[in-house]
Scaffold this motif. Structure first.
Motif, PDB file in Angstrom:
ATOM      1  N   GLY A  41      11.405   2.307  -0.222  1.00  0.00           N
ATOM      2  CA  GLY A  41      11.091   1.111  -0.609  1.00  0.00           C
ATOM      3  C   GLY A  41      10.608   0.319   0.578  1.00  0.00           C
ATOM      4  O   GLY A  41      10.109   0.733   1.534  1.00  0.00           O
ATOM      5  N   PRO A  42      10.635  -1.127   0.372  1.00  0.00           N
ATOM      6  CA  PRO A  42       9.837  -2.114   1.294  1.00  0.00           C
ATOM      7  C   PRO A  42      10.652  -1.946   2.693  1.00  0.00           C
ATOM      8  O   PRO A  42       9.910  -2.144   3.750  1.00  0.00           O
ATOM      9  CB  PRO A  42      10.265  -3.515   0.551  1.00  0.00           C
ATOM     10  CG  PRO A  42      10.450  -3.148  -0.760  1.00  0.00           C
ATOM     11  CD  PRO A  42      11.199  -1.950  -0.873  1.00  0.00           C
TER      12      PRO A  42
ATOM     13  N   ASP B 250       6.421  -2.374  -9.612  1.00  0.00           N
ATOM     14  CA  ASP B 250       6.697  -2.966  -8.454  1.00  0.00           C
ATOM     15  C   ASP B 250       5.305  -3.760  -7.961  1.00  0.00           C
ATOM     16  O   ASP B 250       5.407  -4.531  -6.939  1.00  0.00           O
ATOM     17  CB  ASP B 250       7.377  -2.359  -7.212  1.00  0.00           C
ATOM     18  CG  ASP B 250       8.726  -2.070  -7.701  1.00  0.00           C
ATOM     19  OD1 ASP B 250       9.400  -2.610  -8.549  1.00  0.00           O
ATOM     20  OD2 ASP B 250       9.117  -0.903  -6.971  1.00  0.00           O
ATOM     21  N   VAL B 251       4.298  -3.458  -8.572  1.00  0.00           N
ATOM     22  CA  VAL B 251       2.683  -3.788  -8.163  1.00  0.00           C
ATOM     23  C   VAL B 251       2.082  -4.352  -9.402  1.00  0.00           C
ATOM     24  O   VAL B 251       2.584  -4.170 -10.842  1.00  0.00           O
ATOM     25  CB  VAL B 251       1.957  -2.921  -7.458  1.00  0.00           C
ATOM     26  CG1 VAL B 251       2.674  -2.478  -6.093  1.00  0.00           C
ATOM     27  CG2 VAL B 251       1.799  -1.668  -8.284  1.00  0.00           C
ATOM     28  N   GLY B 252       1.160  -4.954  -9.270  1.00  0.00           N
ATOM     29  CA  GLY B 252       0.328  -5.452 -10.332  1.00  0.00           C
ATOM     30  C   GLY B 252      -0.252  -4.353 -11.043  1.00  0.00           C
ATOM     31  O   GLY B 252      -0.656  -3.360 -10.690  1.00  0.00           O
TER      32      GLY B 252
ATOM     33  N   SER C 131       8.512 -12.579  -2.569  1.00  0.00           N
ATOM     34  CA  SER C 131       8.260 -11.273  -3.258  1.00  0.00           C
ATOM     35  C   SER C 131       6.691 -11.315  -2.968  1.00  0.00           C
ATOM     36  O   SER C 131       6.136 -10.122  -2.793  1.00  0.00           O
ATOM     37  CB  SER C 131       8.376 -11.322  -4.645  1.00  0.00           C
ATOM     38  OG  SER C 131       9.887 -11.469  -4.658  1.00  0.00           O
ATOM     39  N   LYS C 132       5.855 -12.359  -3.270  1.00  0.00           N
ATOM     40  CA  LYS C 132       4.355 -12.036  -3.087  1.00  0.00           C
ATOM     41  C   LYS C 132       4.176 -11.577  -1.466  1.00  0.00           C
ATOM     42  O   LYS C 132       3.193 -10.754  -1.463  1.00  0.00           O
ATOM     43  CB  LYS C 132       3.710 -13.605  -3.218  1.00  0.00           C
ATOM     44  CG  LYS C 132       3.612 -13.852  -4.874  1.00  0.00           C
ATOM     45  CD  LYS C 132       2.847 -14.915  -5.024  1.00  0.00           C
ATOM     46  CE  LYS C 132       2.759 -15.240  -6.522  1.00  0.00           C
ATOM     47  NZ  LYS C 132       1.833 -16.262  -6.895  1.00  0.00           N
ATOM     48  N   LEU C 133       4.516 -12.214  -0.594  1.00  0.00           N
ATOM     49  CA  LEU C 133       4.300 -11.883   0.730  1.00  0.00           C
ATOM     50  C   LEU C 133       4.796 -10.401   1.010  1.00  0.00           C
ATOM     51  O   LEU C 133       3.791  -9.558   1.501  1.00  0.00           O
ATOM     52  CB  LEU C 133       5.182 -12.690   1.741  1.00  0.00           C
ATOM     53  CG  LEU C 133       4.918 -12.358   3.340  1.00  0.00           C
ATOM     54  CD1 LEU C 133       3.743 -12.754   3.770  1.00  0.00           C
ATOM     55  CD2 LEU C 133       5.900 -13.297   4.034  1.00  0.00           C
ATOM     56  N   ARG C 134       5.866 -10.008   0.440  1.00  0.00           N
ATOM     57  CA  ARG C 134       6.219  -8.443   0.760  1.00  0.00           C
ATOM     58  C   ARG C 134       5.247  -7.497  -0.006  1.00  0.00           C
ATOM     59  O   ARG C 134       4.453  -6.387   0.404  1.00  0.00           O
ATOM     60  CB  ARG C 134       7.518  -8.116  -0.033  1.00  0.00           C
ATOM     61  CG  ARG C 134       8.030  -6.672   0.015  1.00  0.00           C
ATOM     62  CD  ARG C 134       9.475  -6.510  -0.589  1.00  0.00           C
ATOM     63  NE  ARG C 134       9.422  -6.850  -1.871  1.00  0.00           N
ATOM     64  CZ  ARG C 134       8.910  -5.993  -2.894  1.00  0.00           C
ATOM     65  NH1 ARG C 134       8.625  -4.922  -2.464  1.00  0.00           N
ATOM     66  NH2 ARG C 134       9.173  -6.409  -4.254  1.00  0.00           N
ATOM     67  N   GLN C 135       4.748  -8.169  -1.175  1.00  0.00           N
ATOM     68  CA  GLN C 135       3.686  -7.355  -1.905  1.00  0.00           C
ATOM     69  C   GLN C 135       2.395  -7.237  -1.170  1.00  0.00           C
ATOM     70  O   GLN C 135       1.471  -6.255  -1.432  1.00  0.00           O
ATOM     71  CB  GLN C 135       3.749  -7.900  -3.675  1.00  0.00           C
ATOM     72  CG  GLN C 135       4.858  -7.572  -4.232  1.00  0.00           C
ATOM     73  CD  GLN C 135       4.966  -8.133  -5.608  1.00  0.00           C
ATOM     74  OE1 GLN C 135       4.118  -9.097  -5.890  1.00  0.00           O
ATOM     75  NE2 GLN C 135       6.206  -7.982  -6.194  1.00  0.00           N
TER      76      GLN C 135
ATOM     77  N   VAL D 163       2.538  -8.837  -8.464  1.00  0.00           N
ATOM     78  CA  VAL D 163       3.106  -9.024  -9.725  1.00  0.00           C
ATOM     79  C   VAL D 163       2.830 -10.691 -10.063  1.00  0.00           C
ATOM     80  O   VAL D 163       3.257 -11.398  -9.283  1.00  0.00           O
ATOM     81  CB  VAL D 163       4.683  -8.739  -9.853  1.00  0.00           C
ATOM     82  CG1 VAL D 163       5.118  -9.214 -11.359  1.00  0.00           C
ATOM     83  CG2 VAL D 163       4.806  -7.200  -9.571  1.00  0.00           C
ATOM     84  N   ALA D 164       2.273 -11.075 -11.191  1.00  0.00           N
ATOM     85  CA  ALA D 164       2.180 -12.205 -11.411  1.00  0.00           C
ATOM     86  C   ALA D 164       3.513 -12.952 -11.781  1.00  0.00           C
ATOM     87  O   ALA D 164       4.360 -12.502 -12.255  1.00  0.00           O
ATOM     88  CB  ALA D 164       1.356 -12.505 -12.801  1.00  0.00           C
TER      89      ALA D 164
END
Length: 490
Positions: A326-327, A63-65, A132-136, A125-126
């Protein structure tokens, strides 16, 4: 076939290792070989260059890079979330086998790259959407904050247990420390823990910025977070400072500069300009309004009584249980931890409610699987044994093996119980200064007996609900005796 895999979740605690266990079990059942690298909170157990070279395909369950992704260049890959790996590891391996057949590897990873030590991960994640980016980005900050929360919060809580709440008035241990005095040791624990807790907002801001714009953004993020503390903007200010620092440095990185200057940009120019811009904005423009909003929020929380407090506890309890680590769970937990820095009575009640609600799902499912074992598969019954300890330790992820195999029955059942626990904890006025520890920090809980009543009530409600739900439409016990791939993490 031979596979390699990488598993990673935002906090790197439970989901990372459960996904790895699921992939290993599925590979064994299918007759494949697999080596899994878990990029967890304890660091990555790196795959060797030989293991990567011999692999027919790669599975990224993250769920991450993924750190050092270049190691796998040229290999057929399959990408999924950690929950997909937990729920359907066999399906991921089938996809990996198909990918290997359709696009065999044409390049070998660079020699020795796999031996490199793990580095900081951006956790993003690319190709993800902006939501999704904001959450990550936010989860990156939370993941790096958690060690400070655990160390600092538990030390502060221990100091109160040893020396009472007046220990905060003790003189600095640099001026007075008596090794034979319990009070001095309590003061020492309090001052060490307080020092660790002072890092929470800067670390949160620094690593949010890091997730957005990599290493050059760390310094501006930390500076912005420190200023947020100085002006009284608290956690909300830290969130804004981190996003602001990441955006500023990200914009500066897009400016084209002469090649002679490019070498010093990441280590000098970007941190310098980023810190200057963020510092000016936080001190002069937005720090004051955010501090006012935080003061209003703190005042509102302090004024919560009766039905309002119960409603807040119920909402936080539902959020904690809904995605089990989770988030949404992390939003509720971060909200509670952020309140600890204010030290108000209501913030301590919120922390107690969140922890109680987080313990409820694994304990409830363990109880249900024990008293009505025939309603659960063998794998679920096996998962019940560690769920007792996971629940008592405030590791909500202990409920995941049950939810993965039967989400429509399990998730509503545990949400109902955690909602009740959160509401009851707030009604009873239970307080907690420790941000983690579960039942093992019970001596640090205010109103401990009523706190246990709230937990037990939620456990019973969820257990009864899940037993009732599993009986609906089932004339007999589950026929599936296949080992659940999402069973228990090592």
């Amino acid at each position: 076939m031979k596979f390699v895999a990488v598993t990673a979740c935002p906090t790197g605690i439970a989901h990372t290792y459960m996904a790895a266990e699921a992939l290993e079990q599925a590979a064994k059942a299918a007759g494949h070989e697999i080596k899994v690298e878990t990029q967890g909170s304890a660091g990555a157990n790196s795959l060797s260059a030989a293991e990567v070279a011999e692999a027919d395909a790669v599975v990224f369950a993250a769920d991450v890079g993924v750190q050092d992704r270049d190691r796998f260049a040229g290999k057929p890959t399959v990408e999924a979330t950690v929950k997909q790996a937990i729920n359907d590891a066999a399906g991921l391996l089938e996809r990996a086998a198909a990918a290997s057949a359709e696009a065999p590897a044409t390049a070998e990873p660079a020699p020795g790259v796999a031996q490199a030590g793990p580095e900081l991960a951006t956790k993003v994640v690319a190709g993800a959407g902006i939501g999704s980016k904001l959450r990550q980005w936010l989860m990156t900050g939370v993941s790096y904050v958690i060690p400070f929360v655990a160390a600092g919060g538990l030390l502060v809580a221990l100091s109160f247990a040893l020396g009472g709440y007046q220990i905060t008035d003790a003189p600095s241990v640099t001026e007075h420390f008596d090794a034979a005095s319990l009070t001095s040791w309590a003061a020492l624990a309090n001052q060490i823990g307080s020092a660790a807790m002072d890092f929470l907002v800067p670390v949160l801001a620094g690593f949010i910025a890091f997730a957005m714009a990599d290493r050059p953004a760390i310094a501006p993020g930390f500076v912005g977070g420190a200023i947020a503390v100085t002006v009284g903007a608290g956690f909300l200010g830290g969130l804004v400072a981190g996003l602001l620092a990441g955006a500023v440095v990200g914009a500066l990185r897009r400016i084209k500069v002469p090649r002679a200057v490019a070498g010093v940009m990441p280590v000098m120019v970007l941190p310098l300009l980023g810190s200057l811009v963020v510092g000016v904005l936080m001190f002069v423009v937005i720090g004051g309004p955010i501090a006012g909003a935080m003061a209003a929020l703190t005042g509102w929380l302090n004024g919560l009584t009766g039905a309002n407090a119960a409603l807040l506890g119920a909402l936080l309890g539902a959020m904690i249980a809904f995605d089990m680590g989770g988030p949404i769970n992390k939003v509720a937990y971060t909200f509670a931890v952020g309140g600890l820095t204010t030290g108000t009575e209501t913030s301590l009640e919120i922390m107690a409610a969140v922890m109680a609600a987080g313990m409820t799902p694994p304990l409830a499912l363990a109880l249900a699987a024990t008293v009505r074992a025939k309603l659960f598969t063998p794998a679920e019954r096996e998962s019940a044994r560690p769920a007792w300890l996971l629940g008592a330790s405030f590791i909500t992820e202990g409920a995941i093996p049950f939810a993965a195999s039967d989400p429509l029955r399990v998730i509503p059942s545990i949400v109902v119980g955690s909602t009740a626990t959160g509401a009851l904890s707030m009604i009873f006025g239970a307080t907690l200064r420790a941000p983690h520890g579960g039942l093992f920090v019970l001596p640090l809980v205010g109103q401990p007996l009523l706190y246990l009543v709230a937990i037990l009530a939620g456990v019973v409600i969820s257990a009864v609900a899940v037993i009732f739900a599993k009986q609906l439409g089932r004339a007999q016990a589950p026929a599936d005796t296949t080992a659940d791939a999402s069973a228990v993490p090592a």
